[in-house]
Motif scaffolding. Structure first.
Motif, PDB file in Angstrom:
ATOM      1  N   UNK A 523     201.802  16.915  73.072  1.00 35.45           N
ATOM      2  CA  UNK A 523     200.410  16.726  73.497  1.00 35.45           C
ATOM      3  C   UNK A 523     200.351  15.537  74.452  1.00 35.45           C
ATOM      4  N   UNK A 524     199.888  15.739  75.700  1.00 34.37           N
ATOM      5  CA  UNK A 524     199.919  14.673  76.711  1.00 34.37           C
ATOM      6  C   UNK A 524     198.729  13.722  76.623  1.00 34.37           C
ATOM      7  N   UNK A 525     198.476  13.177  75.458  1.00 36.79           N
ATOM      8  CA  UNK A 525     197.376  12.233  75.273  1.00 36.79           C
ATOM      9  C   UNK A 525     197.920  10.982  74.607  1.00 36.79           C
ATOM     10  N   UNK A 526     197.489   9.821  75.077  1.00 38.17           N
ATOM     11  CA  UNK A 526     197.887   8.580  74.429  1.00 38.17           C
ATOM     12  C   UNK A 526     196.934   7.467  74.842  1.00 38.17           C
ATOM     13  N   UNK A 527     196.958   6.395  74.063  1.00 43.24           N
ATOM     14  CA  UNK A 527     196.159   5.220  74.389  1.00 43.24           C
ATOM     15  C   UNK A 527     194.680   5.416  74.117  1.00 43.24           C
ATOM     16  N   UNK A 528     193.881   4.700  74.847  1.00 47.88           N
ATOM     17  CA  UNK A 528     192.431   4.702  74.643  1.00 47.88           C
ATOM     18  C   UNK A 528     191.806   5.967  75.223  1.00 47.88           C
ATOM     19  N   UNK A 529     190.876   6.537  74.481  1.00 46.09           N
ATOM     20  CA  UNK A 529     190.118   7.689  74.978  1.00 46.09           C
ATOM     21  C   UNK A 529     189.179   7.192  76.076  1.00 46.09           C
ATOM     22  N   UNK A 530     189.200   7.766  77.270  1.00 53.70           N
ATOM     23  CA  UNK A 530     188.310   7.295  78.342  1.00 53.70           C
ATOM     24  C   UNK A 530     186.852   7.283  77.878  1.00 53.70           C
ATOM     25  N   UNK A 531     186.127   6.260  78.272  1.00 53.33           N
ATOM     26  CA  UNK A 531     184.737   6.121  77.838  1.00 53.33           C
ATOM     27  C   UNK A 531     183.910   7.339  78.209  1.00 53.33           C
ATOM     28  N   UNK A 532     184.208   7.942  79.363  1.00 57.34           N
ATOM     29  CA  UNK A 532     183.428   9.090  79.809  1.00 57.34           C
ATOM     30  C   UNK A 532     183.765  10.360  79.031  1.00 57.34           C
ATOM     31  N   UNK A 533     184.741  10.293  78.088  1.00 56.43           N
ATOM     32  CA  UNK A 533     185.080  11.454  77.262  1.00 56.43           C
ATOM     33  C   UNK A 533     184.803  11.198  75.784  1.00 56.43           C
ATOM     34  N   UNK A 534     184.261  10.038  75.459  1.00 57.05           N
ATOM     35  CA  UNK A 534     184.029   9.691  74.060  1.00 57.05           C
ATOM     36  C   UNK A 534     182.692  10.228  73.553  1.00 57.05           C
ATOM     37  N   UNK A 535     182.625  10.418  72.252  1.00 58.69           N
ATOM     38  CA  UNK A 535     181.356  10.700  71.585  1.00 58.69           C
ATOM     39  C   UNK A 535     180.599   9.399  71.373  1.00 58.69           C
ATOM     40  N   UNK A 536     179.292   9.502  71.210  1.00 60.66           N
ATOM     41  CA  UNK A 536     178.491   8.371  70.761  1.00 60.66           C
ATOM     42  C   UNK A 536     178.588   8.279  69.236  1.00 60.66           C
ATOM     43  N   UNK A 537     178.099   7.179  68.679  1.00 60.72           N
ATOM     44  CA  UNK A 537     178.078   7.073  67.222  1.00 60.72           C
ATOM     45  C   UNK A 537     177.246   8.206  66.648  1.00 60.72           C
ATOM     46  N   UNK A 538     177.777   8.837  65.594  1.00 57.11           N
ATOM     47  CA  UNK A 538     177.095   9.968  65.006  1.00 57.11           C
ATOM     48  C   UNK A 538     176.384   9.633  63.707  1.00 57.11           C
ATOM     49  N   UNK A 539     175.887  10.680  63.057  1.00 59.08           N
ATOM     50  CA  UNK A 539     175.226  10.533  61.767  1.00 59.08           C
ATOM     51  C   UNK A 539     175.628  11.682  60.849  1.00 59.08           C
ATOM     52  N   UNK A 540     175.719  11.363  59.564  1.00 56.99           N
ATOM     53  CA  UNK A 540     175.847  12.377  58.514  1.00 56.99           C
ATOM     54  C   UNK A 540     174.670  12.220  57.570  1.00 56.99           C
ATOM     55  N   UNK A 541     174.301  13.296  56.918  1.00 56.39           N
ATOM     56  CA  UNK A 541     173.235  13.195  55.917  1.00 56.39           C
ATOM     57  C   UNK A 541     173.629  12.192  54.842  1.00 56.39           C
ATOM     58  N   UNK A 542     174.872  12.300  54.326  1.00 52.05           N
ATOM     59  CA  UNK A 542     175.336  11.405  53.264  1.00 52.05           C
ATOM     60  C   UNK A 542     176.841  11.574  53.103  1.00 52.05           C
ATOM     61  N   UNK A 543     177.441  10.675  52.337  1.00 53.65           N
ATOM     62  CA  UNK A 543     178.847  10.817  51.950  1.00 53.65           C
ATOM     63  C   UNK A 543     178.947  11.736  50.729  1.00 53.65           C
ATOM     64  N   UNK A 544     180.085  12.382  50.595  1.00 56.49           N
ATOM     65  CA  UNK A 544     180.304  13.204  49.401  1.00 56.49           C
ATOM     66  C   UNK A 544     180.320  12.359  48.136  1.00 56.49           C
ATOM     67  N   UNK A 545     180.653  11.073  48.275  1.00 51.23           N
ATOM     68  CA  UNK A 545     180.740  10.201  47.102  1.00 51.23           C
ATOM     69  C   UNK A 545     179.437   9.469  46.811  1.00 51.23           C
ATOM     70  N   UNK A 546     178.389   9.698  47.605  1.00 48.90           N
ATOM     71  CA  UNK A 546     177.141   8.969  47.404  1.00 48.90           C
ATOM     72  C   UNK A 546     176.473   9.359  46.088  1.00 48.90           C
ATOM     73  N   UNK A 547     175.714   8.396  45.542  1.00 46.89           N
ATOM     74  CA  UNK A 547     175.000   8.649  44.297  1.00 46.89           C
ATOM     75  C   UNK A 547     173.864   9.645  44.483  1.00 46.89           C
ATOM     76  N   UNK A 548     173.225   9.624  45.645  1.00 43.85           N
ATOM     77  CA  UNK A 548     172.061  10.460  45.858  1.00 43.85           C
ATOM     78  C   UNK A 548     172.414  11.866  46.293  1.00 43.85           C
ATOM     79  N   UNK A 549     172.477  12.083  47.610  1.00 42.68           N
ATOM     80  CA  UNK A 549     172.744  13.412  48.140  1.00 42.68           C
ATOM     81  C   UNK A 549     174.182  13.854  47.922  1.00 42.68           C
ATOM     82  N   UNK A 550     175.065  12.942  47.510  1.00 42.46           N
ATOM     83  CA  UNK A 550     176.463  13.305  47.303  1.00 42.46           C
ATOM     84  C   UNK A 550     176.632  14.453  46.323  1.00 42.46           C
ATOM     85  N   UNK A 551     175.846  14.467  45.242  1.00 39.60           N
ATOM     86  CA  UNK A 551     175.983  15.522  44.236  1.00 39.60           C
ATOM     87  C   UNK A 551     175.681  16.895  44.798  1.00 39.60           C
TER      88      UNK A 551
END
Length: 696
Positions: A523-551
């Motif tokens: 695979x011809x990829x190495x080093x830092x992912x170019x900024x113009x190809x990166x995702x922004x910070x994302x969101x999840x509803x919750x972690x699987x281990x969370x007390x609330x929505x995790x269950x």
């Protein structure tokens, strides 16, 4: 037995505890005499607070006065090391440590050792296999060693409650030592099977075993069954101030510790989270605050466990049960060591068994993985670093490191400068041994469930599970003396707990760097992912281990669960996440990640979010039908190789604006990273990943 040593031993004891009227507990002097007078090997099994550390510090002082070399004390936890060094100073014993947090001091420590200015060297079991320490420093120490102490010695045994492969390496160290060097093994938690196994590991005839009763008269044990996580947190909010003094609130997961501590602080309680993910300085500061009673509690995982020393700890409370009575006794033994009474409260949860299963299976080596590791090392022309090996065998770093430790202890691999090598020694997967251990773990879990439901004395139950023949009813627990815990909850507090558990939105950190080793996979990829190809910070509803929505999420993703459209209540919670996101620029379109396991779930979520937000739904990214199914739990390099070039935007009209990228579960985050890269290259100005769940 002779009492010739008693005056000097008693003087050292009184210096250690700072009291001129101090006397030995039953068994303490007998252990010291066996070590110093008889130069024998001894196993001490005594309850927490009995004074096991006094045995080895007094014995060290006496041995050093006789001209013996330094004691090596193998200690499992940093918190325990800090307390042991402080106790040693009180006894006039010069103690130093070599561990992962004080690398800057190692040179000075070794200089002091060479100058014979150290009485006790504390090391972790992991340090024994550091190549420099093992090959350059340890042989000289073994030649001069005055005594070896193995603290928390149940970890040596296959039957101990903590699977620690590094501890098994101590058998080899003991075998290298002359029989005249005394060895002391200590633990508070060992049943008869563990005792017999540890005696065997000590490798000498006539091991002196000193075992005392495990009853703790100061502890008042109780179990309170509440219907769900909301009720347990509401009870804690309502009754934490009713618990005596300051204490520890144990949780089974890091997420539960962090979330519970946050909720308690928001309601005015002085608490701090304490987990293995807390940095070393923060953990040390938290320990000090608890010891000075400047916080009501530390909300902790098992990272705060063996050896933490606060004699006046007023309570130990568990949100969720440990997986065995032995582990539970280990943790509750922190309380009531210097007080007449301490409360021990267990609030079990229905999710406990799922968490026990996860940790039990995660710690055991796997035959196929072991054979891949051995094949890769056998084919290598030189040592392979863990990172390089990870890119070859497709095993994530943490389980790979654990597997390498097991193979190292079994003699099949060896850690050298530069990495790992195969020894060439024959190795077979010991299925019978691991089957025995797994069966014992299941039996321990059944015992813990029996503890929760017993109508008999709870202390007597724990003692009998530890094969303590002196067990009798304690007269204090909720079954002996009647419940003292009120299950009453105020409506306002219950609503606060429900609101806290209904909290939604967990950040998904973006990948900035390609994993190492991709070149080995073509695979011809190495080093830092170019900024113009990166995702922004994302969101999840919750972690699987969370007390609330995790269950709810764990049930949705459990093995064998049917694929289904996203449940209405869960979808509404996802809409709340998006409403609270606070992005710089609102997305203009929605794209789904193609899913083999949950196509209905992902599709319904993506289409629903597009409709609710009045966004264009572009459909799914295209996935090459010949692409691998993906390997959840595989390492980063292999995960990228699985997906590279196989996700594309064929058929999608990608706009020049932000795109919401929807998937079911974020684990390694490489699917989201590669999908985002394709969307960015197709013209999206930003990609905002969104998933129902984050694995951890």
């Amino acid at each position: 037995m002779t009492d010739d040593l008693r005056p000097a031993a008693l003087a050292a004891l009184r210096r250690l505890v700072g009291r001129d009227d101090a006397v030995f507990h039953d068994g303490q002097y007998e252990a010291i005499e066996a070590l110093v007078g008889g130069r024998r090997r001894a196993l001490v099994v005594q309850r927490t607070g009995w004074g096991k550390s006094a045995v080895y510090f007094v014995a060290t002082r006496l041995l050093r006065d006789q001209g013996a070399g330094p004691t090596i004390l193998v200690s499992p936890l940093l918190a325990l090391m800090r307390d042991q060094i402080a106790a040693a100073e009180r006894a006039g014993v010069r103690a130093v440590a070599i561990n992962s947090t004080n690398a800057h001091e190692w040179g000075e420590v070794l200089t002091r050792l060479e100058a014979d200015e150290v009485d006790v060297l504390l090391v972790s079991p992991e340090r024994l296999n550091n190549p420099t320490f093992r090959d350059e420093q340890l042989p000289a120490l073994v030649r001069r060693i005055g005594m070896l102490v193995v603290d928390e010695a149940h970890c040596i045994s296959d039957w101990g409650h903590d699977f620690r492969p590094d501890y098994r390496r101590l058998r080899d160290l003991i075998a290298q030592m002359p029989p005249s060097v005394p060895v002391l093994a200590t633990t508070a938690t060992a049943n008869s099977r563990v005792v017999a196994d540890v005696v065997h590991q000590l490798g000498a005839e006539g091991v002196t075993t000193i075992r005392g009763p495990l009853a703790r008269a100061s502890l008042r044990l109780g179990v309170l069954r509440l219907p769900d996580a909301t009720a347990r947190l509401a009870w804690l909010l309502s009754h934490l101030d009713d618990l005596p003094g300051s204490g520890i609130i144990y949780t089974l997961t890091v997420a539960a510790a962090v979330d519970t501590a946050r909720l308690l602080r928001e309601h005015g309680h002085a608490v701090r989270a304490y987990t293995g993910q807390s940095d070393a300085d923060e953990r040390e500061e938290s320990e000090a605050l608890l010891k000075r009673n400047e916080v009501k509690a530390l909300v902790a995982t098992s990272a705060l466990g063996m050896g933490f020393d606060k004699p006046d700890l007023g309570f130990v409370l568990h949100l969720g049960a440990p997986s065995s009575p032995v582990a539970y006794y280990q943790q509750v033994g922190r309380a009531g060591r210097a007080t007449e009474s301490a409360d021990v409260v267990l609030l079990p949860g229905p999710e406990d068994k799922d968490i026990w299963h996860y940790f039990a299976t995660a710690s055991m080596p796997d035959r196929d993985r072991a054979e891949r590791v051995l094949a890769a090392l056998g084919a290598s022309q030189g040592p392979l670093s863990t990172a390089a090996l990870e890119a070859i065998v497709d095993i994530r770093r943490t389980p790979l490191e654990l597997l390498l430790k097991v193979l190292d202890v079994d003699g099949a691999v060896r850690r050298e400068k530069g990495g790992w090598v195969a020894t060439g020694a024959p190795w077979t997967y010991d299925a019978e041994r691991y089957g025995r251990i797994a069966a014992e773990r299941r039996a321990e879990q059944d015992d813990m469930l029996a503890y929760e439901s017993t109508t008999g004395c709870r202390m007597e139950f724990l003692q009998r599970r530890l094969d303590d023949d002196t067990a009798v009813p304690c007269g204090r627990c909720d079954n002996c003396a009647g419940p003292w815990l009120s299950a009453e909850l105020s409506q306002d507090v219950a609503q606060s707990a429900a609101s806290a558990l209904d909290r939604v939105g967990v950040p998904i950190e973006v990948r900035r760097q390609w994993p190492s080793g991709l070149d080995r996979l073509g695979i011809p990829l190495k080093g830092r992912i170019p900024a113009e190809e990166q995702a922004a910070e994302g969101r999840a509803l919750a972690r699987l281990t969370d007390l609330g929505w995790g269950g709810a999420l764990r049930e949705l993703f459990r093995a064998g669960a049917p694929d289904q459209e996203v449940p209405t209540r869960m979808f509404d919670a996802c809409v709340r996440v998006l409403a609270e996101w606070g992005w710089d620029e609102r997305p203009v379109a929605v794209v789904a990640v193609p899913s083999r396991t949950h196509p209905r779930l992902v599709g319904s979520l993506a289409r629903g979010l597009a409709q609710t937000g009045r966004l264009a739904y572009l459909g799914e990214l295209a996935l090459d039908p010949a692409a691998p199914a993906g390997r959840p739990g595989g390492n980063s390099a292999f995960r990228v190789a699985d997906l590279h070039g196989r996700l594309d935007t064929t058929g999608l009209q990608v706009p020049a604006g932000p795109v919401l990228l929807v998937d079911d579960l974020a684990d390694s985050r490489w699917t989201l990273t590669l999908a985002s890269r394709e969307l960015r290259r197709a013209g999206a100005t930003a990609v905002l990943p969104f998933t129902l769940a984050l694995r951890s």
